[in-house]
Design an enzyme around this catalytic site. Structure first.
Site, PDB file in Angstrom:
ATOM      1  N   SER A   1       0.864  -1.195   0.000  1.00 54.78           N
ATOM      2  CA  SER A   1       0.000   0.000   0.000  1.00 54.78           C
ATOM      3  C   SER A   1       0.892   1.235   0.000  1.00 54.78           C
ATOM      4  CB  SER A   1      -0.905   0.005   1.239  1.00 54.78           C
ATOM      5  OG  SER A   1      -0.121  -0.013   2.413  1.00 54.78           O
ATOM      6  N   LYS A   2       0.306   2.384  -0.114  1.00 55.54           N
ATOM      7  CA  LYS A   2       1.042   3.648   0.015  1.00 55.54           C
ATOM      8  C   LYS A   2       0.031   4.746   0.266  1.00 55.54           C
ATOM      9  CE  LYS A   2       5.412   4.849  -0.240  1.00 55.54           C
ATOM     10  NZ  LYS A   2       6.579   4.022   0.055  1.00 55.54           N
TER      11      LYS A   2
END
Ligand code: NAD
Length: 434
Positions: free
Chosen positions: A123-124
C-alpha cells in the site's frame, strides 16, 4: 573491473520503447510488470487482477492553520494487493503527490514484500502539502486528521503505514496515538518506523542503507569485483544515502562522491563519511563542505566510479543520461530512480542494476520485524535484527539472481518475476471469491 561477466540484454517490448512516458511512475512500474508477466506466461485472468489496485481512497483533510483559518488538503491511500497479508506502505507529505504516484508506489510495495518473502501486501499513502511551510502543530493536525479519515482501512491485520518522504518517527507516534484513541486501547503494531521508546525496532533507522550495502557486496562477489579500490558515488545524503555510504565505507569500499539537494562533493581518493555526516548535522547541507571538490548534482550520476547508488528521487536515470553512466553496478536505494527507457540502455552497456524492489527492501524487512516484535510484545537486540536482515537480503539477492539467470533476463525483470510468481501462487491457492 573488466573481467566481470556481462548480463544478457533484456528484450523490451518494442511498442513500449517508443511511447513510454518517462515521468509517470505508474507507467514505469507497469511496463516492467507487463514484460515480466509476459515472460512468465501469466494467465490472462490473474494478469488483470494483478494489474488493478484493490482499493483507492481519496480524502479531504481539513485542519485549522495556526492563524485560525481553515485549510483543506487532499490525501490518498491505495491498497494495491493484500493477498499475501496486511498491506504495508509509507505515507508521504509532498506537493507533488498524485494518485498515479501513490498507485505506483503501492504496487512497488507489493512486489518488494514478495521479493523478500515477508507476509505483507502493498500500500502507500500521501497528502498534498508543503511541509517546510507548515508548523509542527499544523503537521500534527494533518497527520491526525488524515489518520482518522482512513481509519477503517488501517489496522495491524489490514494496513500498516510507515514513514516516507517528509514524514518521520514523530508522525508515526501521532498515527499510533490517534488510532489507539479510536480503538480505546494502545495498538503499537498499527504503524512501523516508530520511536524505539514506544515499540519501534532497533536497527530500523539503518535498515535500508544496510540492505543496500549487503546487496552491493553480493553483486561485487557475483561479478568477481574486489572490495578494495572499488569506488562508490551516492546520490542523496538522507536516511538511505548517508547510511549506505557509511556502511559501504566500513566494508572497505571507497566513497568518492555524495550529493544532496544543495549540491555534490567529490574526492577521487575517498571522502571521510563520518566527517561529512557531522558536517551535515551541523550545517544541514553538503554545499559548504570544504574538504572536497564541488561538482554539479547531475555530474554525480555520470562520474567515473564503479558503483552508483541513486538514493534520493524517482526518474533520475533516464534515456537522456543513461548512456553516460560509467558505473558497473547501480544499487537503487531510492524507489524508481531509473526509467524503463533507461533500463534498455543500461543493459546494452552491460551495467548490472540491483533493482529498487530488492535493493531498498531492507527498510520494509525491518518494519516487518518491528510489527512482529510489537505483536509478540518481545523485543530483539540490534545484533539479532541485523543478522536476520542479512540472512533475508542475501537469500533474496540469490533468488533474484537465480530467476534472472533462469530466464536470461536482467535482475530487475528477475525480481519482478520472483514477486509476481509469489503473489500469483497465493491467488491461485486462495481461489476466486466471485
Ligand atoms: P531523506 O529525505 O532522508 O533523504 C533524501 C536525500 O535526497 C536528502 O539528502 C536530499 O537533500 C536529497 N536530495 C533531494 N533532491 C536531490 C537532488 N536533486 N539531488 C541530489 N540529492 C537530492 O529520504 P530517504 O528516506 O533517504 O529516502 C530516499 C529515497 O529512498 C526515496 O526514494 C524513498 O522513497 C526511498 N526509500 C526510503 C526508505 C527508508 O527506509 N527511508 C526505504 C525504501 C526506499
Amino acid at each position: 573491473m573488466s573481467t566481470a561477466s556481462r548480463p544478457t540484454p533484456l528484450l523490451i517490448r518494442p511498442d513500449k520503447e517508443t511511447f513510454l512516458n518517462e515521468a509517470n511512475p505508474f507507467e514505469a512500474m507497469m511496463s516492467r510488470f507487463d514484460y515480466a508477466a509476459q515472460r512468465l506466461s501469466l494467465d490472462p485472468g490473474l494478469y488483470k487482477v494483478l494489474r488493478s489496485p484493490e482499493k483507492q481512497i481519496i480524502v479531504s483533510v481539513p485542519i485549522l492553520r495556526d492563524t485560525g483559518d481553515v485549510e483543506v488538503y487532499t490525501g490518498f491511500r491505495v491498497l494495491y494487493n493484500t493477498s499475501r497479508g496486511p498491506a504495508k506502505g509509507g505515507i508521504r507529505f509532498d506537493m507533488n503527490v498524485t494518485l498515479d504516484e501513490v498507485k505506483a508506489l503501492a504496487a512497488w510495495m507489493t512486489w518488494k514484500c514478495a521479493v523478500v518473502n515477508i507476509p505483507f501486501g502493498g500500500s502507500k499513502g500521501g497528502v498534498i502539502c508543503d511541509p517546510p511551510t507548515l508548523s509542527n502543530a499544523e503537521l500534527e493536525r494533518i497527520t491526525r486528521r488524515y489518520t482518522s479519515a482512513i481509519i477503517e482501512t488501517l489496522g495491524p491485520d489490514s494496513d500498516v503505514p510507515a514513514p516516507d518522504m517528509n514524514t518521520n518517527e514523530r508522525m508515526m507516534a501521532w498515527i499510533m496515538d490517534t488510532y489507539s484513541m479510536h480503538k480505546r486501547h494502545t495498538v503499537t503494531s498499527v504503524v512501523t518506523g516508530k520511536p524505539v521508546e514506544m515499540g519501534g525496532s532497533l536497527g530500523r533507522r539503518e535498515a535500508t542503507g544496510r540492505g543496500c550495502m549487503i546487496v552491493t557486496r553480493e553483486a561485487l562477489k557475483k561479478l568477481r569485483m574486489p572490495i578494495a579500490g572499488t569506488r562508490v558515488a551516492v546520490q542523496g545524503f538522507g536516511n538511505v544515502g548517508s547510511i549506505a555510504a557509511e556502511l559501504m565505507e566500513a566494508l572497505g569500499l571507497t566513497v568518492v562522491a555524495v550529493s544532496d539537494k544543495s549540491g555534490a562533493i567529490y574526492n577521487p581518493k575517498g571522502l571521510r563519511i563520518k566527517e561529512v555526516q557531522q558536517h551535515v548535522k551541523e550545517h544541514r547541507f553538503l554545499s559548504e563542505y570544504r574538504e572536497a571538490e564541488s561538482i554539479g548534482n547531475d555530474e554525480l550520476l555520470t562520474i567515473d566510479c564503479d558503483v552508483l547508488v541513486p538514493a534520493a528521487l524517482e526518474n533520475v536515470i533516464t534515456s537522456k543520461n543513461a548512456r553516460d553512466v560509467k558505473a558497473r553496478i547501480i544499487c537503487e536505494g531510492a524507489n524508481g530512480p531509473t526509467t524503463a527507457n533507461a533500463d534498455r540502455i543500461l543493459e546494452e552497456n552491460g551495467i548490472f542494476v540491483i533493482p529498487d524492489i530488492l535493493a531498498n527492501a531492507g527498510g520494509v524487512t525491518v518494519s516487518y520485524f518491528e510489527w512482529v516484535q510489537d505483536r509478540g510484545g518481545y523485543f530483539w537486540d540490534e545484533e539479532t535484527v541485523n543478522q536476520r536482515l542479512e540472512r533475508i537480503m542475501v537469500q533474496s539477492f540469490d533468488e533474484v539472481a537465480a530467476m534472472a539467470g533462469k530466464h536470461a533476463s536482467s535482475m530487475r525483470i528477475g525480481a519482478y518475476m520472483q514477486a509476481i510468481e509469489r503473489v500469483a501462487a497465493v491467488h491461485r491457492l486462495r481461489g476466486m471469491y466471485a
